[in-house]
Motif scaffolding. Structure first.
Motif, PDB file in Angstrom:
ATOM      1  N   GLY A 110       0.844  -1.194   0.000  1.00 12.99           N
ATOM      2  CA  GLY A 110       0.000   0.000   0.000  1.00 12.99           C
ATOM      3  C   GLY A 110       0.873   1.236   0.000  1.00 12.99           C
ATOM      4  N   ASN A 111       0.635   2.140   0.915  1.00 12.70           N
ATOM      5  CA  ASN A 111       1.429   3.360   1.006  1.00 12.70           C
ATOM      6  C   ASN A 111       2.570   3.237   2.006  1.00 12.70           C
ATOM      7  OD1 ASN A 111       0.017   4.865  -0.887  1.00 12.70           O
ATOM      8  ND2 ASN A 111      -1.544   5.483   0.606  1.00 12.70           N
ATOM      9  N   VAL A 112       2.803   2.016   2.448  1.00 12.95           N
ATOM     10  CA  VAL A 112       3.820   1.808   3.485  1.00 12.95           C
ATOM     11  C   VAL A 112       4.947   0.917   2.972  1.00 12.95           C
ATOM     12  CG1 VAL A 112       4.244   0.927   5.806  1.00 12.95           C
ATOM     13  CG2 VAL A 112       2.073   2.055   5.296  1.00 12.95           C
ATOM     14  N   ILE A 145       2.567  -0.839  12.576  1.00 11.02           N
ATOM     15  CA  ILE A 145       1.588  -0.869  11.488  1.00 11.02           C
ATOM     16  C   ILE A 145       0.519   0.199  11.710  1.00 11.02           C
ATOM     17  CG2 ILE A 145      -0.205  -2.282  10.369  1.00 11.02           C
ATOM     18  CD1 ILE A 145       1.690  -4.726  10.928  1.00 11.02           C
ATOM     19  N   GLU A 146       0.073   0.321  12.960  1.00 12.73           N
ATOM     20  CA  GLU A 146      -0.936   1.346  13.261  1.00 12.73           C
ATOM     21  C   GLU A 146      -0.424   2.751  12.957  1.00 12.73           C
ATOM     22  OE1 GLU A 146      -3.457  -0.851  16.809  1.00 12.73           O
ATOM     23  OE2 GLU A 146      -2.388   1.022  17.279  1.00 12.73           O
ATOM     24  N   ASN A 149       0.138   3.330   9.164  1.00 11.95           N
ATOM     25  CA  ASN A 149      -1.107   3.551   8.434  1.00 11.95           C
ATOM     26  C   ASN A 149      -1.657   4.954   8.693  1.00 11.95           C
ATOM     27  OD1 ASN A 149      -1.190   1.126   7.083  1.00 11.95           O
ATOM     28  ND2 ASN A 149      -2.226   0.059   8.772  1.00 11.95           N
ATOM     29  N   GLU A 150      -1.467   5.415   9.924  1.00 17.60           N
ATOM     30  CA  GLU A 150      -1.885   6.768  10.280  1.00 17.60           C
ATOM     31  C   GLU A 150      -1.131   7.800   9.420  1.00 17.60           C
ATOM     32  OE1 GLU A 150      -1.350   8.579  14.464  1.00 17.60           O
ATOM     33  OE2 GLU A 150      -2.417   6.662  14.720  1.00 17.60           O
ATOM     34  N   ARG A 153      -1.985   7.709   5.610  1.00 20.24           N
ATOM     35  CA  ARG A 153      -3.347   8.056   5.202  1.00 20.24           C
ATOM     36  C   ARG A 153      -3.403   9.405   4.499  1.00 20.24           C
ATOM     37  NH1 ARG A 153      -6.290   7.635  10.052  1.00 20.24           N
ATOM     38  NH2 ARG A 153      -5.955   5.400   9.982  1.00 20.24           N
TER      39      ARG A 153
END
Lengths: 153, 499
Positions: A110-112, A145-146, A149-150, A153
């Motif tokens: 994804g974006n990570v 991961i949390e 993702n923050e 976003r």
């Protein structure tokens, strides 16, 4: 790169014109500006610093900081060196792998993008990590991961 | 009301910024400092009182109202300077870290900064070099070469330009003293480099800092800018006829660039490949000019040596290890952080006394002293005094003073394999023993662990280690066998070796 980007980059690199000792700095400036070092930027650096493309390519491939594709929005650097191993970084890396983040290949999810690094100098609070430059102590897969993702976003 | 909140990376990793932000809208004046190096207490907030600074440990943003009301007693550690862990130390190089605003030249001067430089300005080059020589200061980067002798070589060299290069490529796992000093008191390093410049006749300095330390680079750049504005750096150092310019260069993710000749190549914009010595950098260094290359800790010890005199520094320590060493307690440790004390403290005093054992609460199995290229030691080394020669005699290496603690869950065959893996990953590739040997090392260790022709493969590993030790161009390949051999010697069972 479009001609516009080439011109912009050339202007940014003007300070290194004719300086064959400035290849590393020119590559760093390029990556700061574009986010990575596109293949065609190697020619620009070579021309500005008055060295061969091969020499620029040699420097580019030596240092692990340089990337040849656009990086993810969020980069997580996970320390895998000894002091963090003593605090469970091996298990952390396995857990991240199970969750779809392989720090050895640094493949985007994804974006990570999570990648391994050797020591962040936070060796008594490991496992240590950097999320887009922000230091994290006592990292767990869940925490990383949390937060990633923050940020992504 | 003045409060001090650390902005050190380690404190930030535990939420120090959030704590500092929570003071917004209150009457408190927040001053961001470095860290005292007591990580288990971070974020450690200090409040100025008539008696001194009172510390509050593990502060969270929600604690701020209580702290301002003087009601956060359960988190108070009392006067920070009376805190036993800190009181038992002898902070010389780290005297100001965690105390002052790292960016303020005025604060730096108010806490004894620039005294050494002003003394140096009144001395001849030879006198400064003599002072550093007499202090017994040795290179803190790992090799322990006497700083005064190196400086004297550069002083004696004839050239139109000389350089001072600070090696801030602190890549060893378990070390963070350079980072903390650069983030907490960068002007000490700046002052040390200027003194070195005056001593050897160099007018230009470069700090090569690794890119993994973005906060340190940021603080250094700001501090240097302020030093220029205050007239400490530039065409006229503190109003004298000496000029000194200083700039920070960032590395780009390469461990081997911490080796001095690879660092020079990198500073020259090239691949970080080792240069064979001779010529030594003191005679032919950056751009082929005479260059002093010293580690952050070495250069940062210099201002105090000049300020307090060589004898004061020389009076500390044991045998040929003089002065203080900034030990770093890392890994699985209850009380990790900075212990600056005179050389000669025992390993056990450091790990059990200061460190308080493991963080996991399990028994200690091993400690690695001196970074990834240092030996693994067990409790039989607890009484060894921490000093260059005594540690070498015990089969170890002091290195940069990092001590990494592991509990009994560690598998030492994995650690030995990692040493070889790391070498394969980070080898510059210039010499064969390191480039090829490290990959072969991984393979042979795998075979030993798998129980494949164990006797022959153990012999092969020993042979390989010998070739790497004796045949490598620099410490990367030359010392990688140290953790491998020590792990194998102390923990053969982990390798599946039947005794």
């Amino acid at each position: 790169m479009t001609q516009f980007v080439v011109d912009d980059l050339t202007a940014q690199l003007e300070q290194f014109r004719g300086n064959n000792y400035a290849v590393l700095q020119a590559l760093q400036t390029t990556q700061e500006m574009i986010g990575f070092v596109p293949d065609s930027a190697l020619d620009v650096v070579a021309k500005v610093c008055n060295v061969s493309r091969a020499e620029v390519y040699g420097v580019f491939t030596f240092y692990s900081d340089f990337k040849n594709t656009a990086p993810a929005k969020c980069i997580v650097k996970v320390c895998v060196a000894e002091a963090c191993q003593a605090n469970g970084s091996r298990e952390l890396v396995d857990e991240l792998h199970n969750q779809g983040f392989d720090v050895h290949t640094a493949k985007q999810n994804g974006n990570v993008q999570m990648e391994q690094t050797f020591c962040l100098g936070n060796c008594a609070l490991g496992p240590a990590a950097l999320i887009n430059g922000q230091p994290i102590a006592r990292a767990t897969a869940k925490k990383l991961i949390e937060k990633a993702n923050e940020v992504a976003r | 009301m003045k409060v001090f909140v650390p902005a050190d990376s380690s404190a930030l990793s535990l939420g120090a910024n959030e704590v500092a932000n929570a003071f917004e809208g209150t009457d408190a004046q927040v001053i961001r400092t470095g860290s005292r190096g007591m990580f288990w207490l971070e974020p450690l907030v200090e409040v100025e009182t008539p008696a001194g600074r009172v510390g509050y440990a593990n502060v969270e943003p929600a604690d701020i109202p209580a702290l301002l009301d003087n009601k956060l007693t359960q988190k108070s550690i009392g006067l920070v300077t009376d805190y036993d862990w800190l009181k038992k130390q002898n902070r010389v190089t780290f005297a100001r870290v965690g105390v002052i605003d790292p960016l303020s030249v005025a604060d730096y001067e108010a806490h004894g900064g620039l005294v050494g430089l002003r003394k140096a300005l009144a001395l001849t080059s030879e006198q400064i070099v003599e002072e550093v020589t007499q202090s017994g200061l040795r290179g803190r980067g790992g090799a322990g070469f006497p700083a005064g002798i190196k400086w004297n070589t550069v002083l004696g060299a004839q050239a139109d330009q000389k350089y001072i290069c600070c090696n801030a490529d602190e890549g060893d796992s378990g070390t963070f003293a350079d980072r903390m000093l650069m983030e907490g008191d960068p002007l000490t390093l700046v002052e040390g480099m200027i003194i070195a410049g005056i001593a050897v006749g160099a007018t230009k300095g470069l700090i090569y800092c690794r890119s993994e330390y973005p906060h340190a680079i940021d603080v250094l750049n700001k501090a240097i800018k302020n030093a220029y504005a205050a007239g400490v750096l530039g065409a006229s150092v503190c109003g004298s006829h000496f000029a000194f310019d200083l700039e920070v260069r960032s590395g780009a993710g390469s461990y081997v660039c911490g080796e001095e000749t690879a660092m020079l190549e990198s500073l020259e914009g090239k691949r970080g490949m080792i240069r064979p010595k001779p010529p030594i950098p003191a005679l032919s260094g950056l751009y082929g000019k005479p260059t002093v290359i010293n580690n952050v800790m070495t250069l940062s010890a210099v201002p105090m040596i000049l300020a307090d005199g060589a004898a004061a520094y020389q009076g500390l320590g044991v045998e040929r290890s003089r002065g203080t060493q900034v030990f770093q307690l890392a890994g699985n440790i209850a009380k990790g952080g900075i212990v600056e004390t005179a050389f000669g403290i025992t390993l056990g005093e450091l790990v059990d006394g200061f460190g308080g054992g493991t963080n996991s609460g399990r028994p200690i199995k091993t400690v690695q002293v001196g970074g990834p290229l240092g030996a693994y030691l067990d409790k039989s080394a607890w009484d060894v005094p921490m000093a260059y020669e005594s540690l070498a005699a015990a089969g170890g290496m002091l290195g940069h003073g990092g001590v990494v603690v592991f509990d009994d869950t560690v598998n030492m065959a994995k650690q030995a394999r990692f040493a070889m893996e790391f070498c394969a990953e980070e080898s510059c590739g210039k010499c064969t023993p390191c480039r090829i040997g490290s990959t072969r090392g991984v393979e042979v260790i795998d075979k030993i662990v798998a129980g494949e022709d164990q006797a022959e493969n153990l012999l092969l590993l020993e042979d390989l280690c010998e070739v790497m030790t004796d045949g490598s161009l620099c410490a990367m390949g030359g010392l990688t066998p140290l953790p491998v051999r020590s792990a194998l010697k102390l923990y053969p069972a982990d390798f599946g070796i039947r005794s």
